[in-house]
Design a protein around this motif. Structure first.
Motif, short mmCIF file in Angstrom:
data_model
loop_
_atom_site.label_atom_id
_atom_site.label_comp_id
_atom_site.label_asym_id
_atom_site.label_seq_id
_atom_site.Cartn_x
_atom_site.Cartn_y
_atom_site.Cartn_z
N ASP A 146 2.59 -0.86 10.21
CA ASP A 146 2.69 -1.88 11.25
C ASP A 146 3.11 -1.28 12.58
N ASP A 147 4.05 -0.33 12.55
CA ASP A 147 4.48 0.33 13.78
C ASP A 147 3.41 1.27 14.31
N ALA A 148 2.60 1.84 13.43
CA ALA A 148 1.55 2.77 13.84
C ALA A 148 0.46 2.04 14.63
N THR A 149 0.25 0.75 14.37
CA THR A 149 -0.77 0.00 15.11
C THR A 149 -0.43 -0.11 16.59
N LYS A 150 0.84 0.05 16.94
CA LYS A 150 1.27 -0.03 18.34
C LYS A 150 1.22 1.32 19.05
N GLN A 151 0.82 2.38 18.35
CA GLN A 151 0.81 3.72 18.92
C GLN A 151 -0.60 4.30 18.95
N LEU A 152 -1.53 3.60 19.57
CA LEU A 152 -2.91 4.05 19.65
C LEU A 152 -3.02 5.37 20.41
N ASN A 153 -3.90 6.23 19.93
CA ASN A 153 -4.20 7.54 20.53
C ASN A 153 -3.00 8.47 20.55
N LYS A 154 -2.07 8.28 19.65
CA LYS A 154 -0.91 9.17 19.55
C LYS A 154 -0.90 9.83 18.18
N ASP A 155 -0.36 11.03 18.15
CA ASP A 155 -0.23 11.79 16.91
C ASP A 155 1.07 11.35 16.24
N VAL A 156 0.97 10.66 15.12
CA VAL A 156 2.15 10.13 14.44
C VAL A 156 2.09 10.45 12.95
N CYS A 157 3.24 10.33 12.33
CA CYS A 157 3.35 10.43 10.88
C CYS A 157 3.51 9.01 10.34
N VAL A 158 2.68 8.63 9.39
CA VAL A 158 2.72 7.29 8.81
C VAL A 158 3.17 7.41 7.36
N GLN A 159 4.18 6.62 7.03
CA GLN A 159 4.68 6.57 5.66
C GLN A 159 4.24 5.24 5.07
N ALA A 160 3.50 5.30 3.96
CA ALA A 160 2.93 4.08 3.39
C ALA A 160 2.81 4.21 1.88
N HIS A 161 2.60 3.07 1.25
CA HIS A 161 2.29 3.03 -0.17
C HIS A 161 0.80 2.74 -0.31
N VAL A 162 0.11 3.55 -1.11
CA VAL A 162 -1.33 3.37 -1.32
C VAL A 162 -1.51 2.45 -2.52
N TYR A 163 -2.08 1.28 -2.28
CA TYR A 163 -2.30 0.32 -3.35
C TYR A 163 -3.63 0.55 -4.05
N ASP A 164 -4.63 1.04 -3.29
CA ASP A 164 -5.95 1.22 -3.87
C ASP A 164 -6.71 2.28 -3.08
N VAL A 165 -7.66 2.93 -3.72
CA VAL A 165 -8.57 3.87 -3.07
C VAL A 165 -9.96 3.29 -3.21
N VAL A 166 -10.59 2.98 -2.08
CA VAL A 166 -11.91 2.34 -2.07
C VAL A 166 -12.93 3.34 -1.57
N GLU A 167 -14.06 3.46 -2.29
CA GLU A 167 -15.14 4.35 -1.87
C GLU A 167 -16.40 3.55 -1.63
N LEU A 168 -17.00 3.75 -0.46
CA LEU A 168 -18.24 3.08 -0.11
C LEU A 168 -19.42 3.86 -0.66
N PRO A 169 -20.61 3.24 -0.74
CA PRO A 169 -21.79 3.96 -1.25
C PRO A 169 -22.16 5.21 -0.44
N ASP A 170 -21.81 5.23 0.86
CA ASP A 170 -22.15 6.41 1.67
C ASP A 170 -21.13 7.55 1.51
#
Length: 170
Positions: free
Chosen positions: A32-56
């Motif tokens: 949520d805080d990362a959405t306010k830092q566009l075009n900046k190099d940041v470290c994001v800490q998150a929990h991955v709930y799912d890994v989704v792969e598209l056909p491409d």
């Protein structure tokens, strides 16, 4: 022998002060805080709930809770198909807490980060991608430079103040 003590004392002071001179380690932010830092190099800490792969072959790390509707999820982590070899297997990230470093960018109405190299999980930079607009028209086997640099052209030809047809007579 008498010079050994001052040398040892100076080294002890130097090593004791080293952490004070070291750069401050950036703390990771939430998605949520990362959405306010566009075009900046940041470290994001998150929990991955799912890994989704598209056909491409594009893969997404879903960092929003399962209760959050897709249109309300404001941040995503994306890995392109061409980066599969440098990123590796993302399935092992499912149901795990991760820290990813990268540049936050706007992606189709939400913020996101492109995961292009596995070193981003360890605080490293993304994979370097040259700007194709700068390399346009350049091949390695050509003799002329790829850009028109005024410093690379011959100087002195065609000067307006010294026309070759109008020479001074003595």
């Amino acid at each position: 022998m008498r010079f050994r003590f001052p040398l040892i004392a100076a080294l002890c002071v130097l090593f004791a002060c080293a952490p004070a001179f070291a750069g401050k380690q950036k703390s990771c932010v939430t998605p949520d805080d990362a959405t306010k830092q566009l075009n900046k190099d940041v470290c994001v800490q998150a929990h991955v709930y799912d890994v989704v792969e598209l056909p491409d072959g594009t893969r997404f790390l879903d960092v929003c809770t399962p209760e959050t509707p897709d249109d309300k999820c404001r941040f995503t982590i994306m890995s392109l198909r061409q980066d599969r070899d440098t990123v590796g297997d993302l399935e092992k990230m499912r149901d795990a807490n991760i820290e990813v470093r990268g540049i936050v960018a706007a992606m189709h109405g939400r913020s996101g980060m492109v995961l292009s190299h596995v070193r981003q999980f360890y605080g490293g930079p993304p994979k370097f991608r040259p700007n194709p607009a700068l390399a346009r028209g350049f091949t390695g086997d050509q003799e002329k430079p790829a850009i028109k640099d005024p410093n690379l052209r011959p100087q002195g030809s065609g000067r307006a103040w010294m026309n070759t047809k109008e020479k001074e007579t003595k």
